[in-house]
Design a protein around this motif. Structure first.
Motif, PDB file in Angstrom:
ATOM      1  N   ASN A 191      49.952  38.455  86.933  1.00 35.09           N
ATOM      2  CA  ASN A 191      49.637  38.747  88.339  1.00 35.09           C
ATOM      3  C   ASN A 191      50.360  37.767  89.261  1.00 35.09           C
ATOM      4  OD1 ASN A 191      46.080  39.523  87.754  1.00 35.09           O
ATOM      5  ND2 ASN A 191      47.825  40.906  87.816  1.00 35.09           N
ATOM      6  N   PRO A 192      51.110  38.292  90.229  1.00 35.62           N
ATOM      7  CA  PRO A 192      51.858  37.409  91.133  1.00 35.62           C
ATOM      8  C   PRO A 192      50.933  36.661  92.092  1.00 35.62           C
ATOM      9  CG  PRO A 192      51.985  39.682  91.885  1.00 35.62           C
ATOM     10  CD  PRO A 192      51.251  39.713  90.571  1.00 35.62           C
ATOM     11  N   LEU A 193      51.334  35.461  92.448  1.00 39.01           N
ATOM     12  CA  LEU A 193      50.554  34.710  93.438  1.00 39.01           C
ATOM     13  C   LEU A 193      50.868  35.235  94.837  1.00 39.01           C
ATOM     14  CD1 LEU A 193      48.605  32.500  92.880  1.00 39.01           C
ATOM     15  CD2 LEU A 193      50.391  30.813  93.295  1.00 39.01           C
ATOM     16  N   ALA A 202      46.477  31.076  97.943  1.00 41.61           N
ATOM     17  CA  ALA A 202      46.807  32.364  97.306  1.00 41.61           C
ATOM     18  C   ALA A 202      45.949  32.557  96.047  1.00 41.61           C
ATOM     19  CB  ALA A 202      48.289  32.416  96.960  1.00 41.61           C
ATOM     20  N   GLN A 203      45.767  31.486  95.288  1.00 38.20           N
ATOM     21  CA  GLN A 203      44.896  31.568  94.105  1.00 38.20           C
ATOM     22  C   GLN A 203      43.458  31.847  94.514  1.00 38.20           C
ATOM     23  OE1 GLN A 203      44.819  28.361  91.391  1.00 38.20           O
ATOM     24  NE2 GLN A 203      46.893  28.686  90.642  1.00 38.20           N
ATOM     25  N   MET A 243      49.697  23.152  91.883  1.00 39.72           N
ATOM     26  CA  MET A 243      51.015  22.531  92.041  1.00 39.72           C
ATOM     27  C   MET A 243      52.130  23.478  91.629  1.00 39.72           C
ATOM     28  SD  MET A 243      51.128  18.879  92.122  1.00 39.72           S
ATOM     29  CE  MET A 243      51.686  18.111  90.612  1.00 39.72           C
ATOM     30  N   PHE A 244      51.752  24.545  90.937  1.00 40.43           N
ATOM     31  CA  PHE A 244      52.753  25.488  90.427  1.00 40.43           C
ATOM     32  C   PHE A 244      52.498  26.856  91.047  1.00 40.43           C
ATOM     33  CE2 PHE A 244      51.811  22.201  87.399  1.00 40.43           C
ATOM     34  CZ  PHE A 244      53.061  21.722  87.063  1.00 40.43           C
ATOM     35  N   SER A 292      48.338  45.207  95.238  1.00 39.01           N
ATOM     36  CA  SER A 292      48.955  44.004  95.811  1.00 39.01           C
ATOM     37  C   SER A 292      48.820  42.807  94.872  1.00 39.01           C
ATOM     38  CB  SER A 292      48.324  43.688  97.165  1.00 39.01           C
ATOM     39  OG  SER A 292      47.013  43.189  96.977  1.00 39.01           O
ATOM     40  N   PHE A 293      47.906  42.931  93.905  1.00 43.53           N
ATOM     41  CA  PHE A 293      47.717  41.829  92.952  1.00 43.53           C
ATOM     42  C   PHE A 293      48.516  42.061  91.669  1.00 43.53           C
ATOM     43  CE2 PHE A 293      43.899  41.936  95.588  1.00 43.53           C
ATOM     44  CZ  PHE A 293      43.907  40.637  96.062  1.00 43.53           C
ATOM     45  N   PHE A 294      49.227  43.178  91.605  1.00 47.07           N
ATOM     46  CA  PHE A 294      49.957  43.514  90.384  1.00 47.07           C
ATOM     47  C   PHE A 294      51.442  43.258  90.563  1.00 47.07           C
ATOM     48  CE2 PHE A 294      46.668  46.972  88.937  1.00 47.07           C
ATOM     49  CZ  PHE A 294      45.742  45.971  88.728  1.00 47.07           C
TER      50      PHE A 294
END
Ligand code: BLA
Length: 290
Positions: free
Chosen positions: A106-108, A202-203, A82-83, A148-150
């Motif tokens: 780590n960005p979504l 994304a997660q 949800m977030f 890309s995950f950083f």
């Protein structure tokens, strides 16, 4: 360097105390299972914790205490879908000669292309990132896919293990974890069901990457054997990889497909790059997109 004074337990204790001040933690069952896992090398002890909390789907920690030979921390906080807030990620591998460190929120969504996401979460944190980018300098070339995950505030560093560096790292860990808890505290639930689905995917993509390609897996296999290592990775460290979505690794990362349809076992198909920090102090990406 004698590692007995450099254990990561105090990092975990700090994080758990801090989390308890902000939220209500409910224990998850898997941590009990790790307590009884037999490690092949009798000098090494695994400690696992896993909790959930409102807004946090999984807050979990694995430490590998190998006494004076090795100290490892793998600590993550994964929000409810949800977030859209970032995932807390602390991965520290320490042997007497060397420490290999990744600490990040780590960005979504890839901040190199998603300007909105970068501004929403990282603009305010740039000074924090800048402080530690100087104290813990960029750790040389890295698996290109990992970038890309950083986030623009990632701490990716390698250093000759020392008490001084360990103390700086503890300070960075405390600051980053507190920053993450503040994001948790401020986060408002998404109400648009499409956006929730996007967050979930994304997660799931993130968990799928790490469950397949995390550099720690070979060591886990050596310690507990192939079957238990797989169980640890899929049902504990990256729990959600088998439930948050149905796509497989090759659906997200088709470039890893081999001619016979199996997954290329290499960690990277692009190779390593980014010899220097590819973000400037304003959080702008200055590396090459690969
Ligand atoms: C090395 N760990 C690394 C490296 C990275 C990470 C970037 C450098 C090698 C490389 O470029 O791949 C960590 N990579 C990450 C993280 C993400 C990512 C966090 O893509 C997230 C998206 N490390 C651990 C644990 C162990 C461990 C639990 O966190 C052991 C159980 C070991 N990490 C470890 C070892 C190396 C390493 C042994 C060096 C070996 C190597 O480079 O292959």
């Amino acid at each position: 360097m004698d590692l007995s004074s450099l254990s990561y337990h105090k990092f975990v204790n700090f994080a758990m105390e801090e989390a308890r001040l902000c939220t209500t933690l409910t224990p998850l069952p898997y941590q009990e299972k790790v307590r009884t896992m037999k490690v092949k090398d009798d000098k090494t002890v695994l400690h696992a914790l896993s909790y959930q909390a409102p807004k946090i789907r999984l807050l979990r920690s694995l430490t590998i205490d190998g006494g004076s030979a090795m100290q490892v921390l793998d600590f993550a906080g994964i929000p409810e879908p949800m977030f859209d807030m970032p995932i807390f990620c602390a991965n520290f591998f320490t042997i007497p000669s060397l420490s290999i460190i990744v600490l990040d929120l780590n960005p979504l969504y890839d901040t190199r292309t998603q300007q909105y996401y970068k501004e929403k979460y990282y603009l305010k944190l740039l000074p924090l990132g800048q402080k530690y980018a100087e104290l813990l300098p960029w750790g040389d070339k890295i698996t290109s896919e990992s970038l890309s995950f950083f986030s623009p505030i990632v701490i990716w560093t390698k250093f000759a293990t020392s008490q001084t560096k360990h103390d700086v790292l503890f300070s960075a860990f405390r600051d980053y974890f507190k920053a993450w808890l503040e994001l948790v505290d401020q986060a408002l639930p998404e109400t648009n069901s499409l956006q929730i689905l996007r967050n979930k995917e994304a997660q799931h993509r993130y968990l799928t990457w790490r469950a397949e390609k995390d550099p720690g897996h070979p060591l886990l296999k050596k310690l507990v054997g192939e079957d238990l290592a797989r169980d640890l990775v899929r049902n504990f460290l990256f729990e959600g990889v088998d439930s948050l979505g149905t796509k497989a690794f090759l659906d997200y990362f088709p470039e890893y497909r081999r001619e016979d349809g199996s997954v290329n076992q290499k960690r990277s198909v692009i190779g390593k790059s980014y010899e220097t920090r590819p973000w400037n102090s304003k959080g702008e990406f200055i590396g090459e997109m690969s």
